[in-house]
Design a protein around this motif. Sequence first.
Motif, mmCIF file in Angstrom:
data_model
loop_
_atom_site.group_PDB
_atom_site.id
_atom_site.type_symbol
_atom_site.label_atom_id
_atom_site.label_comp_id
_atom_site.label_asym_id
_atom_site.label_seq_id
_atom_site.Cartn_x
_atom_site.Cartn_y
_atom_site.Cartn_z
ATOM 1 N N VAL A 161 0.863 -1.176 0.000
ATOM 2 C CA VAL A 161 0.000 0.000 0.000
ATOM 3 C C VAL A 161 0.902 1.228 0.000
ATOM 4 N N ASN A 162 0.681 2.126 -0.953
ATOM 5 C CA ASN A 162 1.435 3.376 -1.016
ATOM 6 C C ASN A 162 0.603 4.482 -0.375
ATOM 7 N N LEU A 163 1.182 5.169 0.587
ATOM 8 C CA LEU A 163 0.502 6.269 1.270
ATOM 9 C C LEU A 163 1.287 7.550 1.069
ATOM 10 N N LYS A 164 0.580 8.625 0.825
ATOM 11 C CA LYS A 164 1.210 9.934 0.753
ATOM 12 C C LYS A 164 0.696 10.745 1.937
ATOM 13 N N ILE A 165 1.623 11.109 2.812
ATOM 14 C CA ILE A 165 1.281 11.843 4.026
ATOM 15 C C ILE A 165 1.777 13.273 3.862
ATOM 16 N N GLY A 166 0.873 14.228 3.952
ATOM 17 C CA GLY A 166 1.251 15.630 3.823
ATOM 18 C C GLY A 166 2.101 16.092 4.998
ATOM 19 N N GLU A 167 3.014 17.005 4.731
ATOM 20 C CA GLU A 167 3.927 17.450 5.781
ATOM 21 C C GLU A 167 3.214 18.208 6.904
ATOM 22 N N TYR A 168 2.036 18.743 6.647
ATOM 23 C CA TYR A 168 1.284 19.471 7.672
ATOM 24 C C TYR A 168 0.148 18.637 8.271
ATOM 25 N N SER A 169 0.180 17.351 8.083
ATOM 26 C CA SER A 169 -0.898 16.482 8.557
ATOM 27 C C SER A 169 -0.821 16.190 10.053
ATOM 28 N N LEU A 170 0.312 16.502 10.675
ATOM 29 C CA LEU A 170 0.527 16.238 12.103
ATOM 30 C C LEU A 170 0.438 14.752 12.440
ATOM 31 N N VAL A 171 0.814 13.920 11.496
ATOM 32 C CA VAL A 171 0.823 12.480 11.702
ATOM 33 C C VAL A 171 2.261 12.039 11.946
ATOM 34 N N GLN A 172 2.449 11.285 13.006
ATOM 35 C CA GLN A 172 3.759 10.702 13.290
ATOM 36 C C GLN A 172 3.859 9.401 12.487
ATOM 37 N N ILE A 173 4.656 9.416 11.430
ATOM 38 C CA ILE A 173 4.704 8.282 10.512
ATOM 39 C C ILE A 173 5.155 7.009 11.213
ATOM 40 N N ASP A 174 6.125 7.100 12.116
ATOM 41 C CA ASP A 174 6.580 5.894 12.802
ATOM 42 C C ASP A 174 5.469 5.296 13.665
ATOM 43 N N GLN A 175 4.648 6.140 14.281
ATOM 44 C CA GLN A 175 3.531 5.640 15.076
ATOM 45 C C GLN A 175 2.442 5.054 14.182
ATOM 46 N N LEU A 176 2.161 5.716 13.056
ATOM 47 C CA LEU A 176 1.173 5.202 12.109
ATOM 48 C C LEU A 176 1.627 3.848 11.570
ATOM 49 N N GLU A 177 2.892 3.753 11.233
ATOM 50 C CA GLU A 177 3.443 2.504 10.717
ATOM 51 C C GLU A 177 3.303 1.379 11.742
ATOM 52 N N PHE A 178 3.589 1.697 12.993
ATOM 53 C CA PHE A 178 3.455 0.722 14.070
ATOM 54 C C PHE A 178 2.004 0.231 14.179
ATOM 55 N N CYS A 179 1.054 1.152 14.143
ATOM 56 C CA CYS A 179 -0.363 0.796 14.257
ATOM 57 C C CYS A 179 -0.829 -0.032 13.060
ATOM 58 N N LEU A 180 -0.392 0.335 11.857
ATOM 59 C CA LEU A 180 -0.762 -0.433 10.670
ATOM 60 C C LEU A 180 -0.193 -1.848 10.738
ATOM 61 N N LYS A 181 1.001 -1.977 11.271
ATOM 62 C CA LYS A 181 1.609 -3.300 11.421
ATOM 63 C C LYS A 181 0.785 -4.165 12.376
#
Length: 79
Positions: A41-61
């Motif tokens: 799955v390819n995700l594009k996360i905007g720089e102003y989205s306030l999403v912590q990518i490492d935390q999102l990745e952990f949750c998706l895993k």
Amino acid sequence: MRIETIFRGGLYLHEFSLAQMIHEQVIDVLEQNGGKKIKRVNLKIGEYSLVQIDQLEFCLKILAEEDSSSDQCSYVYAS
């Protein structure tokens, strides 16, 4: 780590709710197209989205491990 552990102490709540929505939509697309497994799955996360990518990745895993159709899925991030 189980899903219940994520909620202990309020860890990752924002990212977990996003991960749930992403995971549900991916599964819906899989089912609509008669697929059996999700590979990537390819995700594009905007720089102003306030999403912590490492935390999102952990949750998706965690969610992928709970679902046999996506247990080997890799998520690719771009900003």
